[in-house]
Design a protein around this motif. Structure first.
Motif, short mmCIF file in Angstrom:
data_model
loop_
_atom_site.label_atom_id
_atom_site.label_comp_id
_atom_site.label_asym_id
_atom_site.label_seq_id
_atom_site.Cartn_x
_atom_site.Cartn_y
_atom_site.Cartn_z
N TRP A 179 36.05 32.11 34.11
CA TRP A 179 36.94 32.02 32.96
C TRP A 179 38.36 31.83 33.45
O TRP A 179 38.66 32.09 34.61
N PRO A 180 39.24 31.37 32.55
CA PRO A 180 40.56 30.99 33.04
C PRO A 180 41.55 32.14 33.16
O PRO A 180 42.60 31.96 33.73
N TYR A 181 41.23 33.31 32.63
CA TYR A 181 42.26 34.35 32.55
C TYR A 181 42.11 35.44 33.60
O TYR A 181 42.45 36.60 33.37
N MET A 208 38.90 35.23 24.79
CA MET A 208 38.36 34.25 25.75
C MET A 208 37.06 34.74 26.36
O MET A 208 36.11 33.98 26.52
N ARG A 211 34.42 34.00 24.03
CA ARG A 211 34.12 32.57 23.90
C ARG A 211 33.34 32.04 25.10
O ARG A 211 32.54 31.11 24.95
N VAL A 212 33.60 32.56 26.26
CA VAL A 212 32.84 32.04 27.41
C VAL A 212 31.47 32.73 27.53
O VAL A 212 30.67 32.36 28.39
#
Lengths: 285, 1497
Positions: A179-181, A208, A211-212
Motif C-alpha cells: 500500500w502507498p501509505y 486506504m 481499499r487495498v
C-alpha cells in the motif's frame, strides 16, 4: 545465540508495556539475548531537541557511550529513540564532535529493532522454530516515519518505500498487501493537543487499508500503534465508517508464527481486539 | 593486423579511427571520417547500431519520425566500405599514443554468422524462449534469437546466452533440459523429444527413475521450487513411445567396423544407440534372458513398468542393433573370441550385480535375502515369502525399492534401518516420501550388529546399536559413531540388506593378460576419464562397472561418451581432442516472479498401491505439462533447443561460437558511448516499478512508436485501457541533489512537450499535463514549439515539483500530489503518469573511460581541455554526444562532426592510407546489343518461397521476350549468390539483369555493385519487390501472390529492356575552402581545415579578427580567460601558411557548383578572384540593444555584456555596489523574437557569482521567467542560490517596471512565487539582452542564395540530422550565425563544419551525373517552370537560351521533368519510355507488342 545491547526507552516502560513483553519474549524464543543497557537515560525525545540541540545530543550520546563500552550492537525498538540515537551518532562521528562531552567511536551498529529482525541470521533462527504460516492475515505494513527518515540520519536505503517488514511478514506466511501509505504520518503526539489532525491523518490510513483489502495493520512503533489503535472507534464514528483493524506489533506476529502462547495475553492489551480476526482465519493458539 | 605494417611506416600516423558507440553520434562521426578518406572501426556493445535515437518515436521540434530519419543513415553506414561495424564488442584496453594506438577489442559471440545470415527471420518463428524486449523497454517480449527492429544494422540476428543453462550443465549426459522444457511450453512435443534423444535414448525410463540433478540446479528452486524437468521429459517421451510412429533418428551410411558391447544395461544400450546412428554394426551380449540390466531386474514395476523398458529397447533395436541374450561373456564367449570374431571395438558395461555383504554375524540365516537378489526375484515374477515383519538395511534407492516391494509381496510391517539421519539418506526424496505414505517405518541412526536366528536357522530378530553423528567423512557426510551400551533387539521375520552393490568381474576369468583391463582396488575397471578407453587397445568400459553403483543417467552419459570415442577410434582420429572444454555455465540473476508451486505428479492412492505392482506415478496431463513448463525462468536465456539451427536454410547459426579478441591499430579514437536513462525506481515516491501505470518517458516513447509494443496505440501498460489524463513529471533524476544528480538533463522539457503533443495526435481526447520546475526550451526552434504546445495544442503546464504519486487501488489511476502556484496542496487524479527520466552516463562507461585512460567527472561525463569540449584528457581520444554533457540530437550530431574533425587533424597526413577502394573491371559496352535479360528470383529462405511459387515465377520469366536466362536462388543477396550472378552475367552475356526479391531501398546498391564487378553498367539493373509486395502482404493467398509476383517480374523485364547505361563524369575538386567571418567560429573552422592540409581563405569584414569574443567575452562560465584564448587563435590563424586572411573584406559574388566555386572578394575596393570547393559561413551574431527599462537613458542600466566587461576589467565602482538587479529575457521570448537566447541565464548567474566574489556584501536579485541553466551549467545556478543570490520570477504579462529614483533605480516586480508586488532598489540594473543575428547575414544570404529562418539566423539543411549543412550543396554554417550559443559550443560547431567540409575537400575528383535531370536544349521554350519548380533552386537559364541543370547539384528528384510543359527535361533512369513500358507491362498479359522482342536497343 545472538547477543545484543538493548535500549527499551521510556514508553516501553509505560504505555507500551505489551510491546516490551512481546519483544523480550520473542527475542528469547528465537535466540536473541537482549542485554539491557545499564543505567540508560532518556533519549531526549521531542522535548529536548526542541529546546536545546546540544542537550538533545548529549542525552542520547551518553547512552551510546554506555553501549559502546558494552561492546555489542545496540537495538532500539522505539522509532523516535532510534532516530535520536542515530542523530547523536552522526554528530559524534562528525566534524563538531569535539563540542560534546561524550566520545563515541562508531564501533557498534545502532539497529532499529525491525531491521535487526530482518537479518538473514535472525530469519534463520525464526525458521528453525517456525510452527505455522500466518495464512489468512492480510496485513498492510505501517512503518511510520522516524525509523526510516531522514535517510541521512537513519541510513535507510528505501526510505520512501521500505520493504523489510513486508518481507519479514511474508516470510512468516502472512499475505502481505502493498500500500502507498507505509511511511505517512500518524500525527504522533499531536493527538494530545490537536486530535482532529490525528483523526484526519489516521482516517486516511484506515480508508486506504480498507481499499487495498487489508484485515490488519502491523507496526513497529508504539506511537503509531497507539494512534491507530486507541481512537479507532472515535474515528469510525467521526467519519461514519465501521473500521475494524487490529493494530499489531510485528513481534506479535513473529510470536504467532513460532506458536508462542503468550501472544494471547499481549493481544488483550490492545484496544481493538484481534480475537475475531485471529479466530476467523484459524490462527488462535 | 596487416594495417599495422602499413600503418606507421615512414613515421606516419595510422589512417584509421576507432569509434566507440554506434548511436547517432558514432554514426555521424563514422560517416564523416569514412567519407574523408579514413578507415573506421565502429564498435558497439549492442547487437546493432542506432543507439537510443532508434528507439524514439518522433523528434522535437519538427515532429519528424525518428526511424524515418535514422534508417537511411543506418544504411549509409552499413554500405560504406570504409566503415567496419563491430557489434557486441567492448574495448578492453588502449595502448600506444595519438596517431598510433593499439586497441584490444573483445567481441562476444553473436551465435549467428553475419556473413551468412540474410535476416529472413525464420528463426524467430521457432524460438521457444520469450524474453523481455529490451528495445521496447521490456513492455513486451522478444525471442532469445532476435534483432531489435526490422531496419536494424547489422540486419543479421543474434542470440542471447548467459552460458549453458544450469539444468543442462548439471546433467551428466548434457541433456538439453532448458531446451525441451521451452519446447514443451510451446506444445512442440515431437521437437522436444527429438532434442532429448540427441543425448538420451532412454527418456521414458529416465523420466521415471532419474535422480534429476537438473532439478537440483534449477534456478526456479531459488524462487520457490524447481521445475519438474524430469516429469516433463517423461511426458514427451511417453507421448512418443505410444505414438503410432515413434521417433527414430536418422542412421548414417553403413560402416564396416563391428562393435561388441558386453552388457545390455543402460550404458550398453546407449552406446549401441549412438554407434548404430553412426552406421556401425553393433552387437550387445547380455547374460540374462532379457536386455535392460538393472532397469529390468532391479527396479520394480510400480516405479518403472517393464513395458516401458522393453519399448525403448525395441526402438534401439530398430536402428539395427543386435541383442544376443542369454549369452554370458566369460562363459559362452570370451573377450578373446569376440576379438577373433573381428569386433574392432569392445565396450564393457556389465554394471554392478552383486550385493555387498554386511559382514555381521547371522547373514547366512534363512530369511536373510540381499536386496538386489530379492528385487531380481520379484522382477521375474516370484513372490518370496518374507513373513510378517521385515527389516530393510540401508538408505539408498535399492533399500527403498526393497522395502516397498516387500510390502507389495505381503509383508505386514516393513522397517528401514539406516545408520545416519534422514538428511543424509541418499535415496530420492520422492522415494522416501512415497515409502512413508505406504506405511514403511523408518528408523534412523540405527545399525545392525547381529542377526539372531531361531532354532531352525531362521531369522528371529535383529540386534542393533544406536549411532550418533560425528565429523564429516570423505563423502562429506557426517560419520555415524556407535553409542556404547545402546544395543537393542527387534523381532523380525526377514532381513533384507541393501547396503550396496559391487561388480561381478567373473567374465575376466581365464583371460590372458594382454586382453585384461587394469582394475582398481575397488574391483572396478580403470579407464581414461575423457575417452573411457581401458589400457587394452580397442577395449572400452563405462557405467557402474567403472564407477561402482551409480544412476541411470550416469550410465547413459558413459554410453554417449564412449560412442564418440569408439567412432573416433575406428576412424583413427584422436579420441581426446577438444572434449574437455565446456561452455561457461550461466550464472543467472534471480528474477522477481510470482511464486507458483511446482505441479504435483498424480500418484496412485497409497492403499491401492501396496496391493499390486501397478505404477505409482501416473504422469502429467498435457495441461499440467504446459503449465509446469511455463514455470521455467529461462535463466540461461537461449535454451539451446536448436530449432533455429534446423530452420535456418542459410546455415548461419553457430551455437559453438566463442569470444574473440581483436587487436586494431588506429590513429585516433572517438568515445561516444551514449547514455542510459535514470533508474526511476530510485525516486520511490513516484511509485515506478510499484504502480502499473507509472512509466518512464522512454517507455512512453515506445508506446507511441508504430513499431512499439502497442503499435502506437496509447494504452496503459497495466490494463491496456486508453488513458485520458496523462501527467508528465519533469526532472526525475535531474536537478536532484539528494540523488547526486544535480545537473539538468537538457532534453526532458522538450521531449515531454513532444510526447504530450504526439499523444494528443494519437488520441485527441487525451489531456496532457506537464509538471515542471523551469521549462528549458533553449535550442533552435524550441521556444516556439513550447509556446505552440501551450497555446495551440492544449498541453497544460503546471509549475510544480510533484511530491508524490499514490495509486488508487480500485482503478489503478494515480493521485498526483503537488503544491500549486497559489501555494495550495492539490491532489489530482490521472490515468497514467510518465516520468521524464534524466540522462546519465552508463554505469559501465566509467570503467571504459578508465580502460581508455580518460578522466570523467563525478557524474561520469568526460573531462575536456579548456575551450575544447570534444577533447578528453588523453591526446588523440575525443568525446562526443551525451557522454560529454547531456544534449539533444542536433547538438550531438554537430559535436560528432567536431570530434571527427579533431580526430582527422591528428592523422590528416595519412588520409587515404587505408581506404578500401573497390576494383572494378572495365565496363563491357552494350550499346547496339540485342537486350539479353537475366532474371533471378529469390526464395529469401522461405520468406518468399513459402508463399510465392518461385519455380512457377521462374518458368514464367523464361517465357518473357528478351529473357535469355532465369533461375531461382535461395538467398540472392548472399555472397555466394552474387558471385554466381556474376558468373551467369558473363556466361550468358547478359546485358540486363532483373532480380525479383525484396526492397530496392536496401538491396539495389548491392546488386548494382555485383553488375559493376561483372563488367556491366550498374544502371542496367532492375528490381521487383516480390517479398514485401507479394509474400508478405498476401501470405493468405498463395496463388494470387504468385500471380502478382509474375506481374511484377513482367513489369520489371519490360522496363529493363529500355534501360540505358549511364555515365557519371568527374571533375577536379578545388581542394580549398572559403570561410566567411573571422570570429572565433570562423577562425576555428579555418584553422582546423588548414591543419588538415586544406588551403583556406578567411574573409572578415572588419579590420581585425576575433569577432564578438574579442570585444565582449572576457571569462567563460568555468572561469577561463577568453581573451588570451582569442588572441592566441588570431595569431595562429594569421601565421598559418595554409590560411589566407582578408580583413575589411567582403565576398561579392559566386559562381560554379560544389567542389568548384569562384568568387570575387572585395578588399579595399580591389577585387580578388578566389577558387574554392566549399564555403563555411560563420558570420556570428550581436547583442540586442534594448529599448526598454531605461537602457540608454540612465547610465546605471547596462546590458549583461557591458556588465561582464566591467566585472572583468575590475572597474572600481563594482566594489561599491550595494544592490544589483538583473532582468532576464530582455528582447528574447517575446513576440518580436520568439526564441530563447540560450546563454543569458548562465551569464547572469555566472556574472552574479563573479560579482559576489569581488564584492561579497552586494545584494543580487535576478528577475527571470525560467532559469535555463541546462546540462551541468545547472551547478552554477545551484551555487548562486547557495551564495544568497535572489531569484524572483515574473510573468511576461507583468514585466518589471523600472524608475530612476534619487541616486539609484527602483524596480517594481510582481513576484509570482509569493504572489505579491516587490519593490527593489538598485545601484545597477543589468539587462540580459537577446542575441540577434548579425546584420550582415542578409547580404551573405543574398550573395550565396542561402536560406534564413524566421528569426534571421541561417537555416540548416535539416534541424535534426544536418545541423551544420546548408541545403545548398557545398555550403556549411557554424557559430552564432546559426543560433545563440556559448563560446565552447560555437568552437565545437565550427570544428563540425570543418569535418563536414573535409568530406568534400578530401576528394581529388567528384563524380556527377547518372540519375539526374537533363535538358533537351532544342525543346526548351525558356518558360522558367523548372526554375520555379525545383525545390533546390538548381535550374537556371544559360547563355544558350535554354535551361541549364548542373548535374553536380541536381538531386534527381524529377520535379522539373514532370513539370516541364515542353517535355524538354527528362530524368535519367526514370525516362518516360521506361516508366510507360513498365506500366504497360502491368496492364498487358503478354509483353508482345510492348517490348520489341529481340529488338535492338
Amino acid at each position: 545465540m545472538i547477543d545484543v545491547s538493548y535500549y527499551p526507552g521510556c514508553s516501553l516502560e509505560g504505555t507500551a508495556k505489551d510491546y516490551r513483553e512481546s519483544i523480550e519474549t520473542v527475542c528469547e524464543r528465537v535466540g536473541i539475548k537482549l542485554h539491557e543497557l545499564e543505567d540508560w537515560n532518556c533519549c531526549g525525545a521531542t522535548a529536548a531537541h526542541s529546546l536545546s540541540h546540544k542537550a538533545a545530543i548529549n542525552l542520547s550520546a551518553r547512552n551510546l557511550t554506555i553501549a559502546e563500552k558494552a561492546g555489542m550492537d545496540l537495538v532500539i525498538p522505539c522509532a523516535l529513540c532510534f532516530n535520536r540515537m542515530k542523530a547523536a551518532e552522526k554528530v559524534l562521528l562528525g566534524p563538531y564532535r569535539r563540542e560534546y562531552a561524550y566520545r563515541f567511536e562508531g564501533s557498534i551498529k545502532i539497529w532499529d529493532l525491525l531491521d535487526f529482525f530482518c537479518q538473514d541470521r535472525v530469519k534463520a533462527e525464526i525458521a528453525r522454530r517456525f510452527k505455522r504460516p500466518l495464512k489468512g492475515l492480510k496485513p498492510v505494513c505501517y512503518y511510520g516515519c522516524m525509523a526510516n527518515r531522514p535517510p541521512t540520519i537513519t541510513d535507510a536505503r528505501n526510505w520512501e518505500n521500505p520493504t523489510n517488514m513486508d518481507e519479514l511478514l511474508s516470510f512468516l506466511g502472512a499475505e502481505v498487501i502493498d500500500w502507498p501509505y507505509k511511511t505517512d504520518c500518524c500525527g504522533a503526539s499531536h493527538v494530545v493537543a490537536r486530535p482532529d489532525i490525528v483523526f484526519n491523518l489516521v482516517y486516511k490510513l484506515f480508508d486506504m487499508a480498507e481499499r487495498v483489502g487489508a484485515n490488519c495493520i502491523v507496526v513497529s512503533c508504539q506511537m503509531c500503534q497507539a494512534n491507530l489503535d486507541m481512537y479507532q472507534d472515535e474515528i469510525s464514528k467521526k467519519f461514519n465508517r465501521d473500521f475494524y483493524f487490529p493494530i499489531l506489533y510485528f513481534t506479535e506476529l513473529v510470536g504467532m508464527a513460532i506458536g508462542e502462547k503468550q501472544v494471547n495475553r499481549w493481544l488483550t492489551k490492545h484496544f481493538v481486539s484481534a480475537k475475531p480476526l485471529i479466530e476467523s482465519v484459524g490462527l488462535n493458539l | 593486423m596487416s594495417n599495422q605494417e602499413n600503418g606507421t611506416k615512414n613515421g606516419k600516423p595510422v589512417g584509421s579511427v576507432m569509434v566507440m558507440g554506434g548511436g547517432i553520434a558514432g554514426m555521424q562521426a563514422s560517416l564523416d571520417l569514412a567519407n574523408s578518406g579514413f578507415l573506421v572501426y565502429l564498435v558497439d556493445k549492442n547487437i546493432s547500431i542506432g543507439g537510443v535515437m532508434a528507439q524514439l518515436d518522433k523528434t522535437f521540434p519538427t515532429n519528424d519520425c525518428s526511424t524515418c530519419m535514422i534508417s537511411p543513415k543506418l544504411i549509409e553506414v552499413a554500405s560504406n566500405p570504409n566503415i567496419e561495424i563491430i557489434t557486441r564488442a567492448e574495448v578492453e584496453r588502449v595502448e600506444g599514443e595519438a596517431g598510433n594506438f593499439v586497441v584490444t577489442v573483445k567481441k562476444y559471440p553473436r551465435f549467428v554468422r553475419e556473413d551468412r545470415c540474410t535476416g529472413c527471420g525464420e528463426c524467430i518463428n521457432v524460438c521457444p524462449v520469450d524474453l523481455p524486449a529490451d528495445f521496447n523497454q521490456g513492455l513486451n517480449t522478444r525471442k532469445a534469437i532476435y534483432r531489435h527492429f526490422p531496419q536494424a544494422i547489422p540486419s543479421t540476428f543474434a542470440i542471447d546466452k548467459l552460458g549453458t543453462s544450469p539444468c543442462k550443465a548439471a546433467c551428466p549426459a548434457g541433456v538439453h533440459a532448458h531446451g525441451y522444457v521451452a519446447l514443451i511450453r510451446q506444445g512442440k512435443y515431437k521437437e522436444a523429444l527429438k532434442l532429448v534423444k540427441k543425448d538420451n535414448p532412454l527418456p521414458s525410463i529416465c523420466g521415471r527413475v532419474c535422480p534429476h540433478p537438473c532439478e537440483n540446479a534449477c534456478t526456479r528452486g531459488e524462487v520457490d521450487e524447481p521445475v519438474a524437468i524430469d516429469f516433463l521429459k517423461r511426458f514427451v517421451a511417453d507421448l512418443d513411445l505410444y505414438d503410432e510412429e515413434p521417433y527414430l533418428p536418422e542412421v548414417k551410411e553403413k560402416k564396416e567396423d563391428k562393435v561388441a558391447i558386453v552388457g545390455g544395461g543402460p550404458a550398453g544400450l546407449t552406446a549401441a544407440y549412438f554407434l548404430a546412428m553412426e552406421g556401425y554394426p553393433v552387437t550387445i551380449y547380455e547374460s540374462m534372458p532379457e536386455a535392460g540390466g538393472w532397469l529390468i531386474y532391479g527396479i520394480p514395476d510400480y516405479r518403472l513398468p517393464k513395458e516401458i523398458v522393453r519399448k525403448e529397447i525395441e526402438l534401439i533395436e530398430k536402428l539395427g542393433v543386435e541383442i544376443k541374450t542369454n549369452v554370458c561373456v566369460g562363459k559362452d564367449v570370451t573377450l578373446k573370441s569376440l576379438k577373433d570374431q573381428d569386433y574392432k571395438a569392445i565396450f564393457i558395461a556389465t554394471g554392478t550385480t552383486k550385493s555387498r555383504a554386511m559382514g555381521i554375524e547371522g547373514e547366512d540365516l534363512q530369511g536373510v535375502i540381499p536386496g538386489a537378489d530379492f528385487l531380481r526375484r520379484v522382477n521375474v515374477g516370484e513372490r518370496p515369502d518374507l513373513g510378517e515383519t521385515v527389516a530393510v538395511i540401508g538408505g539408498g534407492n535399492v533399500a527403498m525399492d526393497t522395502a516397498r516391494s516387500a510390502l507389495r509381496t505381503g509383508a505386514k510391517k516393513v522397517m528401514v534401518l539406516y545408520r545416519r539421519a534422514l538428511e543424509q539418506m541418499p535415496a530420492n526424496p520422492e522415494e522416501i516420501e512415497e515409502a512413508q505414505e505406504e506405511g514403511v517405518e523408518f528408523h534412523y541412526l540405527v545399525a545392525p550388529v547381529k542377526i539372531i536366528g531361531d532354532e531352525n536357522g531362521r531369522v528371529k530378530a535383529i540386534r542393533c546399536i544406536r549411532m550418533e553423528l560425528g565429523k564429516a567423512d570423505e563423502s562429506g557426510r557426517r560419520r555415524p559413531i556407535p553409542i556404547e551400551g545402546s544395543e537393542f533387539e527387534i523381532e523380525v521375520d526377514a532381513v533384507l540388506p541393501a547396503i550396496g552393490l559391487s561388480t561381478d568381474l567373473s567374465f575376466l576369468n581365464g583371460i590372458t593378460d594382454d586382453l585384461k583391463p587394469k582394475l582398481s582396488r575397488w574391483q572396478t575397471i580403470e579407464i581414461d576419464p575423457i575417452t573411457l578407453a581401458t589400457n587394452v587397445e580397442g577395449i572400452f568400459a563405462g557405467g557402474d562397472v567403472v564407477t561402482g553403483a551409480a544412476t541411470v543417467i550416469d550410465a547413459i552419459a558413459a554410453g554417449k561418451k564412449v560412442a564418440v570415442s569408439i567412432d573416433r577410434y575406428l576412424r583413427g582420429e584422436d579420441m581426446a581432442a577438444g572434449r574437455k572444454a565446456q561452455q561457461p555455465v550461466a550464472q543467472p540473476k534471480i528474477p522477481c516472479v510470482q511464486k507458483a508451486p511446482r505441479a504435483r505428479m498424480p500418484r496412485l492412492d497409497p492403499e491401492e498401491r501396496v496391493k499390486s505392482f501397478s505404477e505409482v506415478q501416473l504422469g502429467f496431463s498435457e495441461e499440467e505439462a504446459i503449465k509446469e513448463a511455463e514455470r521455467c525462468l529461462n535463466c540461461g536465456l537461449c535454451s539451446e533447443c536448436y530449432q533455429c539451427v534446423e530452420v535456418c536454410q542459410a546455415e548461419a547459426i553457430d551455437h559453438e561460437m566463442t569470444e574473440e579478441t581483436l587487436e586494431l591499430n588506429v590513429g585516433s579514437i572517438l568515445f561516444s558511448p551514449g547514455f542510459e536513462t535514470f533508474d526511476a525506481k530510485l525516486k520511490a515516491e513516484y511509485g515506478y516499478g510499484r504502480y502499473d501505470n507509472v512509466i518512464t518517458s522512454l517507455e512512453f516513447e515506445r508506446i507511441l512508436s508504430a513499431s512499439g509494443p502497442t503499435t502506437g496505440h496509447v494504452v496503459r501498460p497495466g490494463d491496456h485501457k486508453e488513458p485520458k489524463k496523462i501527467a508528465w513529471i519533469q526532472c526525475v533524476g535531474s536537478r536532484d541533489a539528494s540523488l547526486k544528480r544535480d545537473y539538468c538533463s537538457a532534453v526532458c522539457c522538450m521531449y515531454a512537450t513532444k510526447q504530450a503533443i504526439i499523444a494528443k495526435e494519437h488520441a485527441p481526447d487525451i489531456e496532457p499535463t506537464i509538471f515542471f520546475i523551469d521549462i528549458r526550451a533553449m535550442g533552435k526552434g524550441f521556444e516556439r514549439y513550447y509556446e505552440r504546445a501551450k497555446n495551440q495544442r492544449g498541453v497544460r503546464y503546471v509549475r510544480s515539483l510533484v511530491s508524490r504519486v499514490v495509486e488508487v487501488p480500485e482503478t489503478k489511476d494515480l493521485m498526483v500530489q503537488y503544491v500549486d502556484e497559489e501555494g495550495q496542496i492539490q491532489t489530482e487524479e490521472f490515468d497514467m503518469v510518465v516520468l521524464s527520466v534524466g540522462l546519465k552516463p552508463r554505469k559501465e562507461t566509467e570503467e571504459y573511460a578508465e580502460r581508455i585512460g580518460i578522466e570523467v567527472d563525478s557524474y561520469g561525463f568526460t573531462k575536456s581541455k579548456p575551450f575544447d569540449i570534444v577533447s578528453t584528457t588523453r591526446e588523440g581520444v575525443f568525446a562526443c554526444g551525451v557522454i560529454q554533457n547531456p544534449k539533444d540530437i542536433p547538438e550531438t550530431v554537430a559535436q560528432a562532426s567536431a570530434a571527427s574533425a579533431e580526430a582527422q587533424r591528428v592523422i590528416a597526413e595519412s588520409r587515404g592510407q587505408l581506404v578500401r577502394v573497390l576494383e572494378k573491371p572495365p565496363e563491357r559496352p552494350v550499346t547496339g546489343e540485342i537486350p539479353r535479360v537475366g532474371v533471378f528470383i529469390c526464395h529469401c529462405g522461405i520468406n518468399i518461397a513459402g508463399v510465392v511459387d518461385v519455380e512457377a515465377v521462374t518458368e514464367y520469366a523464361k517465357t518473357l521476350p528478351n529473357v535469355v536466362f532465369a533461375e531461382h536462388l535461395l538467398f540472392s543477396c548472399s555472397t555466394d549468390a552474387t558471385e554466381h550472378i556474376k558468373e551467369v552475367i558473363k556466361e550468358q552475356k547478359l546485358n540486363r539483369v532483373v532480380v525479383a526479391s525484396c526492397s530496392l531501398r536496401t538491396h539495389e546498391p548491392l546488386f548494382q555493385t555485383c553488375l559493376e564487378e561483372a563488367g556491366l553498367n550498374k544502371y542496367l539493373f532492375e528490381m521487383a519487390n516480390i517479398r514485401d509486395q507479394c509474400s508478405w502482404v498476401h501470405s493468405e493467398d498463395k496463388e494470387k501472390a504468385t500471380e502478382k509476383a509474375k506481374d511484377l517480374v513482367r513489369m520489371a523485364v519490360a522496363r529493363s529492356v529500355f534501360l540505358e547505361p549511364l555515365y557519371e563524369f568527374s571533375f577536379q575538386v578545388a581542394q580549398q575552402a572559403l570561410v566567411i567571418g573571422g570570429g572565433v567560429a570562423g577562425m576555428t573552422a579555418a584553422l582546423n581545415l588548414a591543419d588538415q592540409g586544406f588551403f583556406t581563405y578567411l574573409v572578415e569584414k572588419e579590420s581585425e579578427l576575433g569577432g564578438q569574443a574579442r570585444k565582449n567575452i572576457f571569462f567563460t562560465p568555468d572561469g577561463l580567460d577568453a581573451q588570451s584564448y582569442v588572441n592566441e587563435l588570431v595569431e595562429k590563424v594569421q601565421n598559418h601558411d595554409k590560411i589566407k586572411v582578408f580583413t575589411k573584406a567582403q565576398v561579392i559574388d559566386y559562381s560554379g557548383h560544389v567542389g568548384n566555386f569562384t568568387s570575387n572578394v572585395l578588399v579595399d575596393g580591389e577585387k580578388e578572384s578566389i577558387q574554392y570547393g566549399i564555403a563555411i559561413i560563420a558570420t556570428g551574431a550581436v547583442e540586442y540593444q534594448p529599448k526598454e527599462y531605461l537602457y540608454g537613458e540612465n547610465n546605471r542600466v547596462l546590458t549583461q555584456l557591458q556588465f561582464h566587461k566591467a566585472l572583468a576589467t575590475g572597474d572600481d565602482s563594482i566594489k561599491d555596489l550595494k544592490d544589483v538587479v538583473m532582468i532576464q529575457c530582455v528582447g528574447s521570448r517575446d513576440e518580436e523574437r520568439p526564441y530563447c537566447s540560450r546563454v543569458c541565464c548562465t551569464a547572469a548567474v555566472v556574472n552574479s557569482l563573479k560579482l559576489k566574489e569581488l564584492n561579497p556584501d552586494v545584494n543580487v536579485t535576478i528577475l527571470y521567467r525560467d532559469i535555463r541553466t541546462f546540462g551541468t551549467k545547472e551547478l552554477y545556478y545551484k551555487k548562486a542560490r547557495e551564495a544568497g543570490i535572489r531569484f524572483i520570477r515574473y510573468e511576461p504579462e507583468q514585466k518589471p517596471e523600472v524608475k530612476a529614483s534619487g541616486n539609484g533605480l527602483e524596480i517594481s516586480v510582481f513576484d509570482q512565487s509569493i504572489k505579491r508586488n516587490v519593490l527593489l532598489r538598485a545601484d545597477r540594473l543589468v539587462l540580459s539582452a537577446a542575441i540577434v543575428p548579425s546584420p550582415t547575414n542578409k547580404d551573405i544570404a543574398q550573395v550565396f542564395k542561402l536560406n534564413e529562418d524566421a528569426d534571421g539566423f541561417f537555416m540548416e539543411a535539416h534541424v535534426k540530422l544536418r545541423p551544420i549543412d546548408f541545403a545548398n550543396a557545398g555550403f556549411f554554417l557554424c557559430g552564432l550565425g546559426h543560433g545563440p550559443k556559448f563560446l565552447d559550443e560555437a568552437i565545437a560547431h565550427a570544428k563540425g563544419a570543418a569535418s563536414r567540409a573535409a568530406t568534400l575537400l578530401s576528394k581529388k575528383e567528384m563524380f556527377v551525373g547518372g540519375r539526374v535531370a537533363v535538358v533537351d536544349r532544342k525543346k526548351c521554350a525558356v518558360c522558367c517552370t523548372c526554375v520555379r519548380a525545383c525545390p533546390y533552386g538548381v535550374p537556371y537559364i544559360g547563355p544558350h537560351g535554354a535551361a541549364v541543370i548542373e548535374p553536380a547539384i541536381c538531386r534527381g528528384c524529377g520535379v522539373c521533368a514532370s513539370e516541364c510543359p515542353g517535355k524538354a527535361i527528362s530524368l535519367q533512369h526514370t525516362t518516360d519510355v521506361q516508366v510507360i513500358t513498365k506500366v504497360e507491362g502491368l496492364l498487358e498479359e503478354s509483353l508482345e507488342g510492348i517490348v520489341p522482342s529481340q529488338a535492338s536497343n
